[in-house]
Design a protein around this motif. Structure first.
Motif, PDB file in Angstrom:
ATOM      1  N   GLN A 170       7.915  -6.806   0.267  1.00 19.32           N
ATOM      2  CA  GLN A 170       8.565  -7.888   0.998  1.00 19.32           C
ATOM      3  C   GLN A 170       8.327  -7.780   2.502  1.00 19.32           C
ATOM      4  N   TYR A 171       8.183  -6.561   3.011  1.00 14.58           N
ATOM      5  CA  TYR A 171       8.083  -6.402   4.454  1.00 14.58           C
ATOM      6  C   TYR A 171       6.790  -6.952   5.045  1.00 14.58           C
ATOM      7  N   PHE A 172       5.840  -7.391   4.204  1.00 10.87           N
ATOM      8  CA  PHE A 172       4.629  -8.008   4.723  1.00 10.87           C
ATOM      9  C   PHE A 172       4.897  -9.415   5.258  1.00 10.87           C
ATOM     10  N   LEU A 173       5.978 -10.004   4.820  1.00 14.62           N
ATOM     11  CA  LEU A 173       6.285 -11.364   5.237  1.00 14.62           C
ATOM     12  C   LEU A 173       7.398 -11.342   6.282  1.00 14.62           C
ATOM     13  N   PRO A 174       7.094 -11.745   7.516  1.00 15.14           N
ATOM     14  CA  PRO A 174       8.105 -11.688   8.562  1.00 15.14           C
ATOM     15  C   PRO A 174       9.296 -12.612   8.312  1.00 15.14           C
ATOM     16  N   ALA A 175       9.101 -13.648   7.522  1.00 15.52           N
ATOM     17  CA  ALA A 175      10.181 -14.604   7.288  1.00 15.52           C
ATOM     18  C   ALA A 175      11.233 -14.067   6.312  1.00 15.52           C
ATOM     19  N   GLY A 176      10.928 -12.962   5.636  1.00 12.74           N
ATOM     20  CA  GLY A 176      11.889 -12.420   4.668  1.00 12.74           C
ATOM     21  C   GLY A 176      11.866 -13.206   3.378  1.00 12.74           C
ATOM     22  N   PRO A 177      12.882 -13.030   2.551  1.00 12.49           N
ATOM     23  CA  PRO A 177      12.907 -13.726   1.268  1.00 12.49           C
ATOM     24  C   PRO A 177      12.975 -15.235   1.463  1.00 12.49           C
ATOM     25  N   GLY A 178      12.419 -15.924   0.544  1.00 14.44           N
ATOM     26  CA  GLY A 178      12.468 -17.375   0.616  1.00 14.44           C
ATOM     27  C   GLY A 178      11.225 -17.985   0.020  1.00 14.44           C
ATOM     28  N   PRO A 179      10.902 -19.218   0.421  1.00 13.32           N
ATOM     29  CA  PRO A 179       9.786 -19.946  -0.182  1.00 13.32           C
ATOM     30  C   PRO A 179       8.436 -19.231  -0.029  1.00 13.32           C
ATOM     31  N   ALA A 180       8.191 -18.597   1.119  1.00 11.11           N
ATOM     32  CA  ALA A 180       6.904 -17.935   1.327  1.00 11.11           C
ATOM     33  C   ALA A 180       6.738 -16.777   0.349  1.00 11.11           C
ATOM     34  N   MET A 181       7.796 -15.993   0.177  1.00  6.39           N
ATOM     35  CA  MET A 181       7.724 -14.858  -0.734  1.00  6.39           C
ATOM     36  C   MET A 181       7.547 -15.330  -2.175  1.00  6.39           C
ATOM     37  N   GLU A 182       8.257 -16.366  -2.536  1.00  4.02           N
ATOM     38  CA  GLU A 182       8.132 -16.914  -3.886  1.00  4.02           C
ATOM     39  C   GLU A 182       6.726 -17.452  -4.124  1.00  4.02           C
ATOM     40  N   SER A 183       6.136 -18.036  -3.113  1.00  3.28           N
ATOM     41  CA  SER A 183       4.776 -18.572  -3.208  1.00  3.28           C
ATOM     42  C   SER A 183       3.765 -17.451  -3.444  1.00  3.28           C
TER      43      SER A 183
END
Length: 162
Positions: A56-69
């Motif tokens: 998860q830490y690769f995505l600066p936005a945290g959990p949410g649509p980007a991570m789900e994508s």
């Protein structure tokens, strides 16, 4: 009663893993184009795909649509890889199962081979030189030294080696 042979092939998105699968199908499951007798009697080919853990830490936005994508893209990629592998098996009339696990590929492959009492592990080799292998690591090299069963490492043709 004859024991069936339990064979595992490690599959990822590389051409080399599909070369390994092709080798197994051509050399272990058919003799002169005829399905091997032991395969007809229940021998199963297990294809394992190890996904790298999702961090998860690769995505600066945290959990949410980007991570789900990202997670959905990973699932779709895995499904496509295994569908291609299963089609190769079906074309050769070989019974096969797939298994998806998460973790470090070299560790998981060796662990599964032991847990599932695999008789033979088949893996592809990217044909890395000594220096690249030292920096990048080699799943096939690790498995050759740590797996509890016999292993076949299918090397790419010379013109495809990196």
């Amino acid at each position: 009663m004859r024991k069936t042979m339990e064979v595992m092939v490690a599959i990822d998105d590389s051409d080399e893993s599909f070369m390994a699968l092709k080798w197994a199908l051509d050399n272990l499951y058919s003799i002169g184009g005829v399905v091997a007798e032991w395969n007809q009697e229940g021998g199963m080919l297990m294809m394992v795909h190890v996904q790298e853990p999702f961090h998860q830490y690769f995505l600066p936005a945290g959990p949410g649509p980007a991570m789900e994508s990202v997670r959905k893209a990973q699932e779709e990629s895995t499904a496509a890889i295994l569908a291609r592998a299963l089609q190769m098996c079906e074309d050769k009339m070989v019974k096969a199962e797939t298994l998806i696990v998460e973790g470090d590929p070299k560790d998981k492959i060796c662990e599964l081979a032991e847990q599932m009492h695999i008789d033979l592990l088949v893996v592809g080799s990217r044909g890395l030189g000594k220096i690249k292998r030292a920096f990048l690591g080699s799943v096939s090299d690790y498995c050759a030294h740590h797996v509890v069963c016999p292993i076949v490492i299918v090397k790419p043709p010379k013109e495809h080696r990196k």
